[in-house]
Structures are given as structure tokens and as C-alpha cells.
Write a protein that holds these residues in place. Structure first.
Motif, PDB file in Angstrom:
ATOM      1  N   SER A  12      -4.764   1.840   2.257  1.00  0.00           N
ATOM      2  CA  SER A  12      -5.841   1.134   1.007  1.00  0.00           C
ATOM      3  C   SER A  12      -7.151   1.784   0.393  1.00  0.00           C
ATOM      4  CB  SER A  12      -6.569  -0.333   0.665  1.00  0.00           C
ATOM      5  OG  SER A  12      -5.919  -1.004   0.179  1.00  0.00           O
ATOM      6  N   ASP A  31       2.352   1.630  -3.602  1.00  0.00           N
ATOM      7  CA  ASP A  31       1.124   1.939  -4.127  1.00  0.00           C
ATOM      8  C   ASP A  31       1.003   3.596  -4.465  1.00  0.00           C
ATOM      9  OD1 ASP A  31      -0.366  -0.466  -4.356  1.00  0.00           O
ATOM     10  OD2 ASP A  31       1.243  -0.151  -5.688  1.00  0.00           O
ATOM     11  N   TYR A  75      -5.559   5.307  -1.558  1.00  0.00           N
ATOM     12  CA  TYR A  75      -4.892   4.891  -2.884  1.00  0.00           C
ATOM     13  C   TYR A  75      -6.218   5.173  -3.486  1.00  0.00           C
ATOM     14  CZ  TYR A  75      -2.848   3.228  -6.553  1.00  0.00           C
ATOM     15  OH  TYR A  75      -3.163   2.200  -7.995  1.00  0.00           O
ATOM     16  N   HIS A 119      -6.338  -3.421  -3.886  1.00  0.00           N
ATOM     17  CA  HIS A 119      -6.861  -3.044  -2.852  1.00  0.00           C
ATOM     18  C   HIS A 119      -8.116  -3.466  -1.827  1.00  0.00           C
ATOM     19  CE1 HIS A 119      -3.758   0.036  -2.184  1.00  0.00           C
ATOM     20  NE2 HIS A 119      -3.473  -0.107  -3.969  1.00  0.00           N
ATOM     21  N   LYS A 135      -6.054  -3.061 -10.495  1.00  0.00           N
ATOM     22  CA  LYS A 135      -5.356  -2.177  -9.265  1.00  0.00           C
ATOM     23  C   LYS A 135      -6.364  -2.169  -8.137  1.00  0.00           C
ATOM     24  CE  LYS A 135      -1.315  -0.767  -7.338  1.00  0.00           C
ATOM     25  NZ  LYS A 135      -0.300  -2.004  -7.407  1.00  0.00           N
ATOM     26  N   CYS A 185       4.384   5.786  -5.456  1.00  0.00           N
ATOM     27  CA  CYS A 185       3.925   5.395  -6.754  1.00  0.00           C
ATOM     28  C   CYS A 185       3.937   6.872  -7.370  1.00  0.00           C
ATOM     29  CB  CYS A 185       3.986   4.400  -7.124  1.00  0.00           C
ATOM     30  SG  CYS A 185       5.542   2.616  -6.806  1.00  0.00           S
ATOM     31  N   GLU A 186       2.117   6.557  -7.039  1.00  0.00           N
ATOM     32  CA  GLU A 186       1.518   7.780  -7.414  1.00  0.00           C
ATOM     33  C   GLU A 186       2.109   9.008  -6.901  1.00  0.00           C
ATOM     34  OE1 GLU A 186      -1.051   6.644  -8.944  1.00  0.00           O
ATOM     35  OE2 GLU A 186      -2.415   9.009  -9.355  1.00  0.00           O
ATOM     36  N   PRO A 201      -6.567   4.572 -11.587  1.00  0.00           N
ATOM     37  CA  PRO A 201      -6.068   2.985 -10.754  1.00  0.00           C
ATOM     38  C   PRO A 201      -6.515   2.301 -12.146  1.00  0.00           C
ATOM     39  CG  PRO A 201      -7.964   3.994  -9.640  1.00  0.00           C
ATOM     40  CD  PRO A 201      -7.229   5.297 -10.857  1.00  0.00           C
ATOM     41  N   ASN A 250       1.384  -0.847   0.083  1.00  0.00           N
ATOM     42  CA  ASN A 250       0.635   0.452   0.284  1.00  0.00           C
ATOM     43  C   ASN A 250       0.985   1.145   0.125  1.00  0.00           C
ATOM     44  OD1 ASN A 250      -2.081  -1.313  -0.333  1.00  0.00           O
ATOM     45  ND2 ASN A 250      -3.143  -1.104   1.883  1.00  0.00           N
TER      46      ASN A 250
END
Lengths: 142, 417
Positions: free
Chosen positions: B203, A38, B206, B221, B217, A41-42, B213, A35
Motif C-alpha cells: 500500500s 493496484d 502504491y 489504501h 483510492k 495496473c499503475e 491516485p 494492492n
């Protein structure tokens, strides 16, 4: 190993590519690592993950990390031991402890040099802000 | 009142009480004498009871317990009257014992200092004796023997009440200890729940913030969130199992099908298989002549699942788990042997304590919970291990002895191994 702080000269208008800051994420919970990677990177970071102290040190031998996000409680090698060995290997890497221990964690008990402590469940905006400030070569940062 | 306390003290240990009664030696001639005494005492008992409660009201400590005013005192007088009638008419049925047992429990619930109950009985004893002497018109010898019989009868009753006090005290003690352990656990619990919450939170961050996304992806999550919710729930279940552990509800249980349930639950192969790298090889050694055990299957499931899980965790690279059962010395011995990392000598004495854990994950409750369950089953668990060379956990439980032929009411002698 030291890193050259990358700078971009806005006055002269020259464009130099900023190297995306390199972050090492260490947590024995793979989902937690994934997580953060992710998210990082975003937001333009390069993130590598390790689910153990040994794996983390392995990576640190190969690459130079600007920032390391370290979990405290891990089997075999805990976060503090990892921190010490990482600092020996790569003194300029800035360590951020990310822990599920509650806020009463005795900060005095942490070795000097632990730069930031962050509590799970993490406030991501706050963490990103912190990482942003700690990263070398960001626009506007010293 | 706490359900756990109620559940654990609901039924008196009738056999134990019967043994004690035999020890006191209440003989048929005593029974007859008490019957005679009953007839003489009956007209005088209401006055005795009035006097008894007058005394109770005089003392602050006992008066405090009686919060229901006149109505309560009248009820209590009625109860006391009934009890004396039962006592003197020699009712020592199981039902009578249960009733006296509940009275003892009620005293404990009310917080009545048990000394007062004993003192009250002593006072009644004195009162009855005095009344008997006054009403007596037979020989001195017979009076002496009748007073003795009356004493024994009261002692038998005292025995039941005292046993219930002890049981209530034990249950209360256990409850206190458990609450203390839970209190200690709050810190560990916070840690164990914050990890899954962290994954869920990151999560969701994100998913909210990611620009584009892709669907795989997103799926990743969502799976993570699901996984962590399950994990958090497991932590909560472990804690509440420990906190609430009820008295076992005993049934006749056979080991092999129970173990099958454990394997299914833990996702294990049910039989010996070629070990693939990183996989667990399960080896079973369960003789077909194994006796059954009297156990709560749900609770034993927890114990065995815990041992299996521990073995799996000790062998992250895969390995061999051998489960062996033997009938020995009236007990069923079930051993779980893995060839994993083993347990260090310094950890061995502590691993069955609650909260003690050599692992980074978990509350450290598994073995403490298992030990608690086994104790309630009159069983035990032992560990043998050398660091680096695996571990053997041995569970012992009383075996159900098969009855030998017709007309044999009790248990047969334990069969030889």
C-alpha cells in the motif's frame, strides 16, 4: 493455449499495440490481492484477482494469463496444489510464488517449474522487474 | 526472578498442608514435650548453629551458594536461630507456614540442590537429639517420647519446605515448556506477521508511486493499512497472552453477563434473530438458576471469545451457534455448538495442542491457551465433532456452591442436576 508474442518493429516504425500482459494474482488475503492489482495496473499490466484456488482456476478457464502470482498458504487449496492444476490447464503461464514463509523455505521441496519465489513483505521494485522480464512481447525482451 | 514464577508460587496450599499435618498426628502431649525440650535446648543452640555452618562451608556445593561472605553467613545464622526458636515454640500459624514456604522458594531460586536442604535438616535433627540426650535429667521413657515429638515437629516443617520445592519445580517446568512452545512458534509468527506487513508495504508503495491516485483510492489504501496493523497487533497479543499467561485472579463471576461481554466484543447479535443469509444465528439456553463460578473474568473472556470465533470461522456461510449452560455434578457446563464444517477425526486429538491448526490463518494457539486457562481454573474443555456436521465444545468449571443457612461454615453438598 499459446500466445502470440506481440512484437513491435521499431525499424519500420509501424505501431502495433502491445497487449498488456495479463497477470493473475492469488492470495487468500483480499487486501494483498487488491494492492498488487493496484500496483500492476499503475504499471500497465492487466491484473485479475482471486482469493482462493478454485476462484483462480475459474478465471484461468476463461482467460489466458501470462503470469500468475501465487500465495502458498491458503485454506482449502494451497498454493502448490493450485500451481500444479494451473500448469495443467495453462502450461505457458509463468508462476511466481509470493510467500510469507521465511527465506529458509526449502526451494528443493518446490516442484520443478516454479519459476520464481518472492518473499513477503515483497520488494515491489524487484517483483515488477521480474514480471517485466517474464512477460511476453515487451519491448526489448526476447 | 521471573514474575510468572513468583506469581504462581506466592501462596502455599494451606489446606493441603493442614491435611498432611493432621495425617502426621501432632498431638497436645507432643506440643507439651517439645516445649520442655525447647527450654533444655535453648542455651546450646548457638553452638549447634556454628557447627552447622562450619559443615556447610566445608562442602563445595553448599559453599558455592553462599556468595555473600561472612556477612551473609552471620545473617543466615541469625535466621536459623530464629527458625529453631519458632519451631520449638510450636508456632504453626499460617504466617509461620508462609515464611517457611518462602524459604523453600528462596532455596529454589538460589539453585540450591534440595537434597542438601533435606540433609541439613537431618543433620539438625541429629544435633538436637544429641543435645537433648546430654541435657536430659528425666526418665528414659520420657526422653524417648520427647525425641519422638521433636521428630514430628521437624517432619511438619519438612513437609512445608518439600511442598514448596515441588511447587517451584512445577512452575519452572511450566515455564520451560512454555518457552519451548514459544521457540517453536517463531516460525509461525514470522509468517503471521509478514502477511500484514506485506499489505502495508505494498500500500505504501502504491501511494508513493501512483501518478494520480484519486482520493477514494488513497482512502482505500489507508484503510487497508489500518486493518493490517490491527491484525498484526492481534497476532502479537495472542502470542504474548500465551507466553505470559498469569495466574488467574479469581472473582465470583456470573455467566450471562460475561457472555454478553463476549458477544459485544465479537460483534454478535445478543439474542435469537432471523438468520439472514451469511449471518450467524445465536441461540442461548441459560437457565436463570445457574450458579456463579470463581474465575478470572478477563481470562474466561479469552476462552469464550476464542470458542465463539472458532464457531464463526467454521460457518463462513453463516449458521447457528447454540450456547447452553447447565449445573451438573457441582460444575457449570457450558457448551458451544455450531453447525459448521466440523472437525475431522484425525485432527480431534491434536486441536488443543499449541501451534496445531487446520486453518491457513493464525498461530494455532487459541485452544491451547484456552485449555491452559481452564486448567488453572480447575476446569476443562472437551470437543465432540463429526466432520461436516458441526462441533460442540464443552467447558466445565467448578460451580460456587451456595452456603446453606447460617452457622454452616463449609460448602454444602453439590446440588443434584
Amino acid at each position: 493455449m499459446t500466445q502470440d508474442p506481440m512484437s513491435s518493429s521499431a525499424e519500420t516504425g509501424s505501431l502495433q499495440e502491445l497487449r498488456p500482459p495479463r497477470v493473475l494474482v492469488v492470495d487468500d488475503e483480499p487486501d494483498a490481492c487488491a494492492n498488487l492489482r493496484d500496483i500492476l495496473c499503475e504499471f500497465g499490466y492487466h491484473a485479475d484477482i482471486a482469493t482462493s484456488g478454485l476462484a483462480a482456476l475459474d478465471l484461468a478457464h476463461q482467460f489466458t494469463y501470462d503470469i500468475a502470482l501465487l500465495d502458498l498458504k491458503m485454506p482449502h487449496m494451497d498454493g502448490l496444489t493450485l500451481y500444479r492444476r494451473l500448469k495443467q490447464l495453462s502450461p505457458n503461464t509463468i508462476a511466481v510464488i509470493v510467500t510469507a514463509y521465511s527465506g529458509e523455505l526449502r526451494l528443493a521441496a518446490l516442484p520443478r517449474g516454479i519459476d520464481v519465489v518472492c518473499y513477503k513483505p515483497v520488494d515491489v521494485d524487484s517483483l515488477l522487474n521480474t514480471i517485466g522480464q517474464l512477460s511476453p512481447g515487451r519491448l526489448g525482451d526476447s | 526472578m521471573d514474575t510468572a514464577l513468583q506469581a504462581s508460587t506466592a501462596e502455599p496450599p494451606l489446606e493441603h498442608i493442614a491435611d498432611l499435618q493432621r495425617y502426621i498426628g501432632y498431638h497436645p502431649e507432643d506440643v507439651q514435650r517439645v516445649r520442655v525440650a525447647h527450654q533444655l535446648l535453648q542455651p546450646h543452640i548457638p553452638a549447634l548453629i556454628d557447627d552447622f555452618y562450619a559443615e556447610v562451608e566445608r562442602h563445595e556445593a553448599t559453599r558455592e551458594v553462599l556468595t555473600g561472605g561472612e556477612a551473609q553467613i552471620e545473617r543466615l545464622k541469625g535466621s536459623l536461630r530464629e527458625w529453631l526458636d519458632e519451631l520449638l515454640s510450636n508456632d504453626d500459624s499460617d504466617e509461620y507456614i508462609r515464611r517457611r514456604w518462602r524459604v523453600g522458594m528462596r532455596h529454589s531460586e538460589l539453585g540450591l540442590n534440595q537434597i542438601y536442604a533435606l540433609a541439613a535438616l537431618a543433620r539438625l535433627r541429629g544435633g538436637l537429639g544429641k543435645l537433648l540426650r546430654e541435657a536430659w535429667d528425666g526418665s528414659h521413657e520420657e526422653l524417648y517420647l520427647t525425641l519422638g515429638a521433636l521428630d514430628k515437629r521437624l517432619d511438619l516443617d519438612l513437609l512445608v519446605i518439600e511442598t514448596s520445592y515441588q511447587s517451584a519445580r512445577e512452575a519452572k517446568q511450566q515455564r520451560t515448556e512454555r518457552l519451548a512452545a514459544i521457540g517453536q512458534m517463531a516460525g509461525g509468527l514470522a509468517h503471521e506477521l509478514r502477511n500484514p506487513l506485506n499489505v502495508i508495504k505494498t500500500s505504501s508503495y502504491y501511494l508513493r508511486k501512483a501518478r494520480q491516485p484519486d482520493s477514494s483510492k488513497v482512502e482505500e489504501h489507508l484503510e487497508r493499512i489500518e486493518r493490517q496493523v490491527v491484525r498484526a497487533d492481534a497476532v502479537i497479543t495472542a502470542l504474548s497472552n500465551f507466553a505470559r499467561m498469569p495466574m488467574p485472579s479469581l472473582e465470583t463471576v456470573h455467566l450471562p453477563p460475561l457472555l454478553q461481554q463476549v458477544f459485544e466484543q465479537e460483534g454478535l447479535p445478543g439474542d435469537e434473530q432471523d438468520p439472514a443469509p451469511g449471518k450467524l444465528r445465536l441461540v442461548l439456553d441459560l437457565p436463570t438458576t445457574l450458579p456463579a463460578i470463581k474465575a478470572d473474568p478477563a481470562q474466561l473472556l479469552i476462552v469464550f471469545a476464542n470458542l465463539v470465533r472458532n464457531a464463526i470461522e467454521a460457518m463462513p456461510q453463516g449458521g447457528r451457534l447454540q450456547i447452553r449452560a447447565r449445573h451438573f455434578n457441582g460444575q457449570l457446563e457450558i457448551s458451544f455448538t455450531d453447525d459448521g464444517i466440523g472437525i475431522r477425526e484425525e485432527d480431534l486429538p491434536h486441536i488443543q495442542e499449541p501451534l496445531y491448526s487446520t486453518k491457513a490463518r493464525g498461530l494455532g494457539l487459541g485452544l491451547a491457551l484456552s485449555r491452559g486457562i481452564l486448567e488453572k481454573h480447575h476446569g476443562r474443555i472437551d470437543v465432540h465433532s463429526i466432520a461436516g456436521q458441526g462441533a460442540t465444545f464443552t467447558v466445565r468449571l467448578p460451580a460456587v456452591q451456595p452456603s446453606v443457612g447460617a452457622g454452616h461454615g463449609g460448602n454444602s453438598a453439590p446440588s443434584s442436576p
